[in-house]
Design a protein around this motif. Structure first.
Motif, PDB file in Angstrom:
ATOM      1  N   LEU A  38       0.650  -1.390   0.050  1.00  0.00           N
ATOM      2  CA  LEU A  38       0.053  -0.047  -0.110  1.00  0.00           C
ATOM      3  C   LEU A  38       1.001   1.237   0.139  1.00  0.00           C
ATOM      4  O   LEU A  38       1.581   1.471   1.010  1.00  0.00           O
ATOM      5  CB  LEU A  38      -0.849  -0.081   1.267  1.00  0.00           C
ATOM      6  CG  LEU A  38      -1.910  -1.164   0.987  1.00  0.00           C
ATOM      7  CD1 LEU A  38      -1.912  -1.951   2.486  1.00  0.00           C
ATOM      8  CD2 LEU A  38      -3.248  -0.697   0.718  1.00  0.00           C
ATOM      9  N   LEU A  40       1.900   5.047   0.238  1.00  0.00           N
ATOM     10  CA  LEU A  40       1.367   6.157   0.924  1.00  0.00           C
ATOM     11  C   LEU A  40       1.045   7.547   0.276  1.00  0.00           C
ATOM     12  O   LEU A  40       0.742   8.623   1.053  1.00  0.00           O
ATOM     13  CB  LEU A  40       2.348   6.533   2.136  1.00  0.00           C
ATOM     14  CG  LEU A  40       2.746   5.243   3.209  1.00  0.00           C
ATOM     15  CD1 LEU A  40       3.700   5.646   4.201  1.00  0.00           C
ATOM     16  CD2 LEU A  40       1.385   4.570   3.677  1.00  0.00           C
ATOM     17  N   GLN A  42      -1.156   8.060  -2.716  1.00  0.00           N
ATOM     18  CA  GLN A  42      -2.244   7.420  -3.595  1.00  0.00           C
ATOM     19  C   GLN A  42      -3.356   8.895  -3.691  1.00  0.00           C
ATOM     20  O   GLN A  42      -4.314   8.489  -4.217  1.00  0.00           O
ATOM     21  CB  GLN A  42      -3.041   6.378  -2.763  1.00  0.00           C
ATOM     22  CG  GLN A  42      -2.236   4.999  -2.388  1.00  0.00           C
ATOM     23  CD  GLN A  42      -3.043   4.198  -1.992  1.00  0.00           C
ATOM     24  OE1 GLN A  42      -4.140   3.915  -2.907  1.00  0.00           O
ATOM     25  NE2 GLN A  42      -2.698   3.178  -1.285  1.00  0.00           N
ATOM     26  N   HIS A  43      -2.779   9.992  -3.533  1.00  0.00           N
ATOM     27  CA  HIS A  43      -3.796  10.960  -3.701  1.00  0.00           C
ATOM     28  C   HIS A  43      -2.704  12.396  -3.947  1.00  0.00           C
ATOM     29  O   HIS A  43      -1.604  12.307  -3.772  1.00  0.00           O
ATOM     30  CB  HIS A  43      -4.241  11.123  -2.430  1.00  0.00           C
ATOM     31  CG  HIS A  43      -3.294  11.193  -1.069  1.00  0.00           C
ATOM     32  ND1 HIS A  43      -3.132  10.025  -0.436  1.00  0.00           N
ATOM     33  CD2 HIS A  43      -2.641  12.039  -0.681  1.00  0.00           C
ATOM     34  CE1 HIS A  43      -2.338  10.075   0.305  1.00  0.00           C
ATOM     35  NE2 HIS A  43      -1.787  11.502   0.720  1.00  0.00           N
ATOM     36  N   ARG A  74      -6.108   9.384   4.067  1.00  0.00           N
ATOM     37  CA  ARG A  74      -5.681   8.220   4.948  1.00  0.00           C
ATOM     38  C   ARG A  74      -5.734   7.067   4.102  1.00  0.00           C
ATOM     39  O   ARG A  74      -6.411   6.701   3.281  1.00  0.00           O
ATOM     40  CB  ARG A  74      -6.815   8.120   6.007  1.00  0.00           C
ATOM     41  CG  ARG A  74      -6.931   9.477   6.789  1.00  0.00           C
ATOM     42  CD  ARG A  74      -8.275   9.314   7.815  1.00  0.00           C
ATOM     43  NE  ARG A  74      -7.832   9.099   9.104  1.00  0.00           N
ATOM     44  CZ  ARG A  74      -8.616   8.448  10.017  1.00  0.00           C
ATOM     45  NH1 ARG A  74      -9.753   7.980   9.834  1.00  0.00           N
ATOM     46  NH2 ARG A  74      -8.205   8.493  11.302  1.00  0.00           N
ATOM     47  N   ILE A  75      -4.812   6.027   4.721  1.00  0.00           N
ATOM     48  CA  ILE A  75      -4.742   4.795   4.087  1.00  0.00           C
ATOM     49  C   ILE A  75      -5.098   3.718   4.979  1.00  0.00           C
ATOM     50  O   ILE A  75      -4.581   3.957   6.185  1.00  0.00           O
ATOM     51  CB  ILE A  75      -3.036   4.516   3.495  1.00  0.00           C
ATOM     52  CG1 ILE A  75      -2.674   5.801   2.740  1.00  0.00           C
ATOM     53  CG2 ILE A  75      -2.951   3.242   2.784  1.00  0.00           C
ATOM     54  CD1 ILE A  75      -3.354   5.997   1.291  1.00  0.00           C
ATOM     55  N   GLY A 133     -11.142   8.263   4.061  1.00  0.00           N
ATOM     56  CA  GLY A 133      -9.758   8.226   3.095  1.00  0.00           C
ATOM     57  C   GLY A 133     -10.215   8.254   1.600  1.00  0.00           C
ATOM     58  O   GLY A 133      -9.540   7.659   0.644  1.00  0.00           O
ATOM     59  N   TYR A 278     -10.674   0.800   0.712  1.00  0.00           N
ATOM     60  CA  TYR A 278      -9.439  -0.165   0.626  1.00  0.00           C
ATOM     61  C   TYR A 278      -9.771  -0.982  -0.649  1.00  0.00           C
ATOM     62  O   TYR A 278      -8.674  -1.801  -0.530  1.00  0.00           O
ATOM     63  CB  TYR A 278      -9.246  -0.793   1.943  1.00  0.00           C
ATOM     64  CG  TYR A 278     -10.438  -1.533   2.399  1.00  0.00           C
ATOM     65  CD1 TYR A 278     -10.664  -2.777   1.803  1.00  0.00           C
ATOM     66  CD2 TYR A 278     -11.142  -1.217   3.415  1.00  0.00           C
ATOM     67  CE1 TYR A 278     -11.726  -3.720   2.400  1.00  0.00           C
ATOM     68  CE2 TYR A 278     -12.324  -2.118   3.878  1.00  0.00           C
ATOM     69  CZ  TYR A 278     -12.261  -3.304   3.296  1.00  0.00           C
ATOM     70  OH  TYR A 278     -13.498  -4.146   3.886  1.00  0.00           O
ATOM     71  N   ASN A 299      -6.884  -2.761  -2.723  1.00  0.00           N
ATOM     72  CA  ASN A 299      -5.908  -1.925  -2.838  1.00  0.00           C
ATOM     73  C   ASN A 299      -4.344  -2.392  -2.553  1.00  0.00           C
ATOM     74  O   ASN A 299      -4.425  -3.127  -1.514  1.00  0.00           O
ATOM     75  CB  ASN A 299      -6.207  -0.587  -2.009  1.00  0.00           C
ATOM     76  CG  ASN A 299      -5.356   0.616  -2.025  1.00  0.00           C
ATOM     77  OD1 ASN A 299      -4.548   0.548  -3.225  1.00  0.00           O
ATOM     78  ND2 ASN A 299      -5.392   1.583  -1.227  1.00  0.00           N
ATOM     79  N   LYS A 339      -3.559   1.296  -6.845  1.00  0.00           N
ATOM     80  CA  LYS A 339      -3.835   2.274  -5.902  1.00  0.00           C
ATOM     81  C   LYS A 339      -5.560   2.641  -5.987  1.00  0.00           C
ATOM     82  O   LYS A 339      -6.075   2.047  -6.769  1.00  0.00           O
ATOM     83  CB  LYS A 339      -3.099   3.600  -6.272  1.00  0.00           C
ATOM     84  CG  LYS A 339      -1.694   3.353  -6.292  1.00  0.00           C
ATOM     85  CD  LYS A 339      -1.312   4.681  -6.642  1.00  0.00           C
ATOM     86  CE  LYS A 339       0.346   4.806  -6.427  1.00  0.00           C
ATOM     87  NZ  LYS A 339       1.026   5.917  -6.954  1.00  0.00           N
ATOM     88  N   LYS A 340      -5.625   3.510  -5.063  1.00  0.00           N
ATOM     89  CA  LYS A 340      -7.214   4.014  -4.855  1.00  0.00           C
ATOM     90  C   LYS A 340      -7.902   4.281  -6.350  1.00  0.00           C
ATOM     91  O   LYS A 340      -8.765   4.099  -6.639  1.00  0.00           O
ATOM     92  CB  LYS A 340      -7.469   5.163  -3.981  1.00  0.00           C
ATOM     93  CG  LYS A 340      -7.104   4.858  -2.441  1.00  0.00           C
ATOM     94  CD  LYS A 340      -7.314   5.932  -1.675  1.00  0.00           C
ATOM     95  CE  LYS A 340      -6.780   5.578  -0.145  1.00  0.00           C
ATOM     96  NZ  LYS A 340      -6.938   6.871   0.567  1.00  0.00           N
TER      97      LYS A 340
END
Ligand code: SF4
Ligand code: SF4
Length: 433
Positions: A38, A40, A42-43, A74-75, A133, A278, A299, A339-340
């Motif tokens: 995952l 950190l 993703q945004h 948030r993840i 998130g 997620y 994710n 990713k998201k």
């Protein structure tokens, strides 16, 4: 309410949408991998900060990294298991990012989001959206909690159901299979924004979705012509409302906020199921994959696991693309992870991709004719190669480019215009610093 006809934006391109490859594939859940990685980052905004350590036991849906500031997100753990590693790795775009690796224990023990939500209260809904998130799942990955808190008052929520990227059908499947849930999420977004008007823009090539959404009296459905990039925010706002967002301004400056279908679905899950973001639905398509599918994917799942579930790649595989063929990125390895905002993984053969080397610009002007932002793509290309990034902006308008790829698609000389856009924007950002 009977659907209205939207306006038509000039420029843009008409592509072969290739949606038939996957549009009839019902959503399937992909079995989770043995490990998930995952990122950190993703945004849009600062990377999240880990709140777990190597060796910790985590549950599915548990917070593993906290947002670092207002524009961050948030993840959450997408499986239950043990935190196996925290450290830097290259992501699918070649950038270094910190990843948290979780070894799946196969239990899938779920941790719901904490607290109660008042579904009629804007602040309570905004808080839940941030807590879960949620980011824009159409590709931009802008934190949704920020987007539903505009600085200027807005009166219209526009839902992007255009899904104008060729091949991708994940939003289509959500609209068809999860209509009620998506509409519930739209209503929560409406309450969070405090607006009275909701417009759902859907391209005319999805008549079944138009019919489904027309049956809700509190939504106005606008039928959009098939044109790429109809899903671009400024193009969609114009076609849905007739309002033009000036250069350098935001949709909220003309009273609008745009959200996409998958984002509305994620909001529904966060509010009604206490579920953090997620996992998501993405499309696996292209002529070089054995089985096309729309999959619910955890994710942080490696592309290779997704491709293996889809029967593997065919021999004529020429390129793997993260996202759609217009705005997505070709990736050099199937070891990268979702990713998201991963809306699709395309396996394209040689007929579907251009592997031709660029030749000199012939000044045909076609790139400028199709640019939906009325820019001068040939100037962006020329001045970026010359290393004159300020002229790429002053004369080409690169900072207003939405990276839609229409110019590169139409260019007879196969100029790598979008790659040069990305380079020029990065250099201009560096120069500002
Ligand atoms: S210059 Fe940018 S906005 Fe214009 S067509 Fe090319 S990629 Fe799209
Ligand atoms: S479309 Fe290609 S060849 Fe034509 S002007 Fe633009 S960059 Fe040059």
């Amino acid at each position: 309410m009977k659907a209205l006809n939207g306006k038509f934006f000039r420029r843009g391109i008409h592509t072969n949408d290739m949606k038939n490859l996957a549009k009839n594939c019902a959503i399937e859940e992909l079995p989770a991998s043995a490990t998930v990685d995952l990122s950190l980052s993703q945004h849009i905004g600062k990377p999240a900060v880990p709140v777990v350590a190597v060796g910790d036991q985590v549950k599915m849906g548990q917070l593993i990294a906290e947002a670092d500031g207002f524009v961050s997100s948030r993840i959450f753990a997408s499986v239950s298991g043990t935190v196996a590693a925290i450290g830097p790795k290259r992501d699918e775009r070649g950038a270094l990012a910190t990843f948290i690796t979780i070894k799946n224990d196969g239990e899938y023990s779920f941790m719901p989001l904490e607290g109660e939500v008042d579904k009629t209260d804007a602040d309570s809904l905004k808080k839940r959206i941030g807590q879960a998130g949620i980011v824009g799942l159409g590709g931009a990955a802008f934190p949704t909690a920020v987007k539903v808190s505009p600085k200027t008052p807005v009166d219209t929520l526009i839902i992007n159901g255009a899904e104008c990227e060729p091949y991708l059908t994940c939003d289509y499947r959500l609209m068809v299979e999860k209509t009620e849930e998506v509409v519930t999420g739209i209503r929560y977004l409406k309450t969070a924004l405090g607006v009275d008007k909701v417009i759902v823009g859907i391209e005319k090539n999805k008549p079944d979705c138009i019919a489904l959404f027309e049956s809700y009296d509190d939504l106005t459905v606008v039928k959009l012509k098939e044109r790429y990039p109809m899903g671009g925010e400024k193009q969609l706002i114009y076609c849905a409302t007739g309002k033009k967002v000036p250069c350098g301004k935001l949709p909220s400056d003309v009273g609008c906020v745009v959200q996409n279908i998958a984002t509305a679905y994620a909001v529904y899950e966060a509010v009604d199921k206490n579920k953090a973001l997620y996992e998501r639905v993405l499309t696996v398509s292209g002529s070089a994959v054995n089985e096309r599918k729309n999959l619910l994917v955890k994710n942080g799942t490696a592309y290779k696991d997704i491709i293996a579930y889809c029967g593997g790649a065919k021999e004529d595989l020429a390129m793997i693309v993260d996202g759609g063929p217009m705005m997505g990125y070709s990736v050099v390895s199937d070891e990268f992870v979702t990713k998201k905002a991963t809306s699709g993984i395309l396996l394209l053969n040689q007929k579907e991709v251009s592997l031709e080397e660029p030749t000199p610009c012939i000044s045909c002007g076609m790139c400028a004719q199709v640019c939906p932002m009325h820019l001068m793509p040939m100037d962006i290309d020329f001045y970026t190669i010359a290393g004159d990034y300020e002229s790429a902006d002053k004369l080409g308008g690169v900072t207003n480019c939405i990276e839609c790829g229409a110019c590169a698609y139409i260019c007879p000389s196969k100029r790598a215009i979008v790659q040069n856009v990305v380079i020029a924007k990065a250099k201009l950002r560096q120069m500002k610093k």
